[in-house]
Design an enzyme around this catalytic site. Structure first.
Site, PDB file in Angstrom:
ATOM      1  N   ASN A  15       0.869  -1.190   0.000  1.00 39.92           N
ATOM      2  CA  ASN A  15       0.000   0.000   0.000  1.00 39.92           C
ATOM      3  C   ASN A  15       0.896   1.228   0.000  1.00 39.92           C
ATOM      4  OD1 ASN A  15      -1.831   2.042   0.457  1.00 39.92           O
ATOM      5  ND2 ASN A  15      -2.817   1.082   2.222  1.00 39.92           N
ATOM      6  N   ARG A  65      -2.630  -1.878  -3.619  1.00 43.77           N
ATOM      7  CA  ARG A  65      -3.645  -0.821  -3.650  1.00 43.77           C
ATOM      8  C   ARG A  65      -3.304   0.136  -4.784  1.00 43.77           C
ATOM      9  NH1 ARG A  65      -3.164   4.385  -1.288  1.00 43.77           N
ATOM     10  NH2 ARG A  65      -5.150   5.513  -1.277  1.00 43.77           N
ATOM     11  N   ASP A 102      -9.061   1.622  -5.430  1.00 40.98           N
ATOM     12  CA  ASP A 102      -9.745   2.432  -4.426  1.00 40.98           C
ATOM     13  C   ASP A 102     -11.093   2.943  -4.905  1.00 40.98           C
ATOM     14  OD1 ASP A 102      -8.998   2.783  -1.834  1.00 40.98           O
ATOM     15  OD2 ASP A 102      -7.619   4.431  -2.195  1.00 40.98           O
ATOM     16  N   HIS A 137     -13.740   9.038   6.554  1.00 41.10           N
ATOM     17  CA  HIS A 137     -12.341   8.591   6.563  1.00 41.10           C
ATOM     18  C   HIS A 137     -11.479   9.851   6.629  1.00 41.10           C
ATOM     19  CE1 HIS A 137      -8.915   5.916   5.358  1.00 41.10           C
ATOM     20  NE2 HIS A 137      -8.424   7.108   5.056  1.00 41.10           N
ATOM     21  N   ILE A 180      -6.850  10.403  11.617  1.00 39.04           N
ATOM     22  CA  ILE A 180      -7.409  11.509  12.398  1.00 39.04           C
ATOM     23  C   ILE A 180      -8.740  11.104  13.008  1.00 39.04           C
ATOM     24  CG2 ILE A 180      -8.350  13.849  12.249  1.00 39.04           C
ATOM     25  CD1 ILE A 180      -6.260  14.427  10.068  1.00 39.04           C
ATOM     26  N   GLU A 233      -7.027  -1.185   5.424  1.00 44.66           N
ATOM     27  CA  GLU A 233      -7.000  -1.351   3.976  1.00 44.66           C
ATOM     28  C   GLU A 233      -6.172  -2.564   3.564  1.00 44.66           C
ATOM     29  OE1 GLU A 233      -7.238   3.267   2.446  1.00 44.66           O
ATOM     30  OE2 GLU A 233      -5.363   2.540   3.319  1.00 44.66           O
TER      31      GLU A 233
END
Length: 411
Positions: free
Chosen positions: A13, A93, A150, A208, A330, A380
């Site tokens: 990733n 990814r 994605d 997200h 976050i 992920e």
């Protein structure tokens, strides 16, 4: 003969200056090792590797010129541990695959050609991601390499949320709102389905929030709207990305400054966002400074205010809201940001419990809140591992002669 338990899936990733990797048992999907290389392209970078118990196995510092250097460092580590690393497949990814590449698929020469033609859609991501694939294809030429996009989670958005009000020729050229962070959203929805019955009857917003930030609206278990558009620069203001802009602002920047579209791209994606306001892209630094630094407070306020607006907009798109989820670096870790975002939102049925939020409990809404507010950890890499395993199982069904054991390689 090696035990079947020693076959693994490698997950990669990549970010703008980092590369995460993880190694999962093929059968159990248990994560055996994980690591990250930070500071790619900077004077000094670090590699950290941990085992399944989060015990640090390696911490080293060196200069990584580019993503290929970082990839090579991982391959060298795997060579040192090759008796433990029989790799059955590698999953990647990829931020963008255009309109034709959404669903996870085996990487072929044609797929690579198609992706190279799409670099203009994601110039800040695809070149590094393709370089990463090239490096591992050379090191592991016999096994399956799987691309996980994605954008897949958002592929079924209704037309009114997918297409821009522009002449039809642009739609035919592939101009649409693709949406991103889809692997994160997939993982969250999978966990919700495991934990709750009838989750597909709920109206859900997933926030997200990280250095890259977006939100997705989910109805009947399907992503029906999102904040990002054709690129990961759209929607919410982010660490170094501008978020949504009036097209007139972009024309202004081009007309008033002697810059190329490529230079404008860099400015909007690397020098904008909260970095442009506060002088730093690190939200942790902003949170420390905001009580004594007006610019830090301004960046914090803008970030949270935009999040409020998008929650309200997505709730309108859904026709209501049952569940709000905070995830990402976050969203999972900053109680201050969650609190500010949810403040004065009781008109929408959002009431946060200060004490639960301070402790980052799984549920942080008050008992009187009409909307359930949750904090959920995303993963992920695990989602990529599961997609990659599914591809291998599909290969076995299509071709009984194929076996994931016959294709294993050591580094």
């Amino acid at each position: 003969m090696q035990s079947i338990k020693e076959h693994f899936v490698l997950v990669l990733n990549s970010g703008s200056s980092s590369l995460k990797f993880a190694i999962y048992h093929y059968h159990t999907m248990h994560r055996q090792w994980s690591g990250v290389i930070n500071g790619i392209g900077k004077a000094s970078g670090t590699m950290k590797i941990s085992d399944s118990h989060h015990h640090q196995l390696r911490t080293s510092t060196q200069h990584y010129r580019n993503i290929a250097d970082a990839a090579t460092a991982i391959i060298l580590w795997m060579k040192e541990n090759k008796k433990y690393c029989l790799i059955s497949a590698i999953g990647y990814r990829l931020v963008q695959g255009g309109p034709e590449h959404r669903i996870p698929e085996i990487i072929t020469e044609k797929v690579l050609v198609d992706l190279k033609a799409l670099i203009f859609l994601a110039p800040n991501h695809l070149p590094e991601e393709l370089s990463l694939i090239d490096t591992f294809l050379i090191a592991f030429p016999k096994i399956k390499h799987v691309a996980c996009f994605d954008t897949n989670f958002h592929r079924d958005m209704p037309d009114q949320n997918k297409y821009y009000p522009l002449p039809i020729k642009y739609k035919e050229q592939g101009l649409m709102r693709y949406g991103f962070h889809g692997l994160s959203y997939e993982y969250i929805m999978q966990k919700l389905n495991q934990q709750h019955a009838f989750i597909d009857q709920k109206k859900i917003i997933i926030a997200h929030l990280g250095s890259g930030s977006s939100m997705a609206a989910v109805s009947a278990g399907i992503g029906v709207d999102t904040t990002m558009g054709i690129s990961p620069m759209g929607g919410l203001v982010m660490a170094t990305r501008c978020g949504d802009l009036d097209p007139g602002a972009i024309l202004f920047m081009l007309k008033m400054n002697d810059i190329t579209p490529e230079e404008l791209d860099v400015e909007l994606s690397e020098d904008a966002g909260i970095k442009a306001i506060a002088g730093t892209a690190d939200m942790r630094d902003i949170l420390k400074r905001r009580n004594s630094d007006k610019l830090a407070e301004d960046a914090f306020t803008l970030y949270c205010t935009q999040a409020k607006k998008f929650i309200a907009a997505l709730a309108a798109s859904l026709g209501g809201l049952d569940l709000l989820i905070f995830t990402g670096g976050i969203g999972e870790n900053s109680f201050e940001i969650r609190e500010r975002i949810c403040a004065d939102m009781d008109f929408m049925g959002l009431k946060i419990d200060h004490c639960l939020n301070l402790r980052s409990e799984k549920i942080i809404s008050c008992q009187s809140s009409k909307v359930c507010i949750r904090v959920m950890e995303t993963n992920e890499e695990r989602m990529i591992a599961m997609h990659t395993k599914s591809i291998l199982l599909a290969c076995e069904e299509i071709d009984p002669k194929f076996s994931m054991h016959s294709g294993v390689e050591t580094a």
